[in-house]
Design an enzyme around this catalytic site. Structure first.
Site, PDB file in Angstrom:
ATOM      1  N   VAL A  22      -9.904  -8.081 -16.845  1.00  0.00           N
ATOM      2  CA  VAL A  22      -9.612  -6.722 -17.285  1.00  0.00           C
ATOM      3  C   VAL A  22      -9.688  -5.798 -16.085  1.00  0.00           C
ATOM      4  O   VAL A  22     -10.472  -5.998 -15.174  1.00  0.00           O
ATOM      5  CB  VAL A  22     -10.595  -6.167 -18.362  1.00  0.00           C
ATOM      6  CG1 VAL A  22     -10.409  -6.849 -19.688  1.00  0.00           C
ATOM      7  CG2 VAL A  22     -12.028  -6.225 -17.905  1.00  0.00           C
ATOM      8  N   SER A  23      -8.806  -4.803 -16.104  1.00  0.00           N
ATOM      9  CA  SER A  23      -9.013  -3.679 -15.196  1.00  0.00           C
ATOM     10  C   SER A  23      -9.818  -2.704 -16.026  1.00  0.00           C
ATOM     11  O   SER A  23      -9.760  -2.729 -17.242  1.00  0.00           O
ATOM     12  CB  SER A  23      -7.674  -3.086 -14.758  1.00  0.00           C
ATOM     13  OG  SER A  23      -7.031  -2.475 -15.849  1.00  0.00           O
ATOM     14  N   THR A  24     -10.583  -1.847 -15.416  1.00  0.00           N
ATOM     15  CA  THR A  24     -11.457  -0.944 -16.169  1.00  0.00           C
ATOM     16  C   THR A  24     -10.671  -0.106 -17.160  1.00  0.00           C
ATOM     17  O   THR A  24     -11.078   0.073 -18.293  1.00  0.00           O
ATOM     18  CB  THR A  24     -12.227  -0.006 -15.207  1.00  0.00           C
ATOM     19  OG1 THR A  24     -12.094  -0.515 -13.890  1.00  0.00           O
ATOM     20  CG2 THR A  24     -13.679   0.033 -15.549  1.00  0.00           C
ATOM     21  N   GLU A  26      -7.816  -0.794 -18.707  1.00  0.00           N
ATOM     22  CA  GLU A  26      -7.358  -1.582 -19.866  1.00  0.00           C
ATOM     23  C   GLU A  26      -8.477  -1.783 -20.869  1.00  0.00           C
ATOM     24  O   GLU A  26      -8.271  -1.701 -22.068  1.00  0.00           O
ATOM     25  CB  GLU A  26      -6.875  -2.961 -19.415  1.00  0.00           C
ATOM     26  CG  GLU A  26      -5.554  -2.939 -18.728  1.00  0.00           C
ATOM     27  CD  GLU A  26      -5.260  -4.248 -18.027  1.00  0.00           C
ATOM     28  OE1 GLU A  26      -4.082  -4.494 -17.787  1.00  0.00           O
ATOM     29  OE2 GLU A  26      -6.186  -5.016 -17.722  1.00  0.00           O
TER      30      GLU A  26
END
Length: 172
Positions: A22-24, A26
């Protein structure tokens, strides 16, 4: 001699290493938490009789680079023979870069040594059709990444034009 019935998708049973990312942004906006992804991988493997040996992941790292510790560790496990399949929930968890997906496919998933599997069922590198579909998905993922970038840039320019101060607060 009696022949043994073949296992699905060839004769080698699947041993998988899971990968989640995950990107923060998302995680906050789309609810694709690492735990939710891990649960989906475990359920899929149990349902499809795939031996899942581990799940590695990266948090807060963009899908626009392959230089991610969790991904590199997962690929190393493939190279060392610990697993023959890399499994992800969706292709965009692996990468949002068409070039990077192409290079991963070329380096790992073109012959029968290793396989890439997506829980969403859209990626299966066991067949030419599966590889072609994966490349089309990778193309759309890159397009989506570029569109997000354009929208962000447009929004920032609009805010600047409106006199909104951007960046860090002034010191003092």
């Amino acid at each position: 001699p009696a022949m043994k019935p073949p296992t699905p998708h060839g004769s080698v049973p699947k041993t998988a290493i899971g990968y989640v990312r995950v990107s923060t942004q998302e995680q906050v906006s789309e609810g694709v938490s690492l735990d939710a992804q891990r649960d989906r991988l475990r359920s899929y493997c149990k349902l499809n009789d795939i031996r899942l040996i581990d799940i590695l992941g990266d948090e807060g790292i963009s899908g626009s680079t392959l230089e991610r510790p969790g991904l590199q560790a997962a690929l190393q496990m493939l190279r060392r023979g610990r697993a023959n399949t890399l499994i992800v929930v969706k292709l965009d968890r692996l990468s949002r870069s068409l070039r990077d997906v192409c290079s991963l496919v070329e380096d790992y998933f073109t012959d029968e040594r290793y396989h890439l599997l997506s829980v969403c069922g859209m990626v299966n590198t066991h067949t030419a059709a599966g590889r072609m579909l994966m490349m089309n998905l990778a193309n759309f993922n890159q397009f989506e990444r570029e569109m997000i970038s354009e929208r962000t840039s447009d929004a920032l320019q609009h805010m600047k034009a409106q006199g909104v101060r951007l960046g860090h607060a002034p010191y003092g």
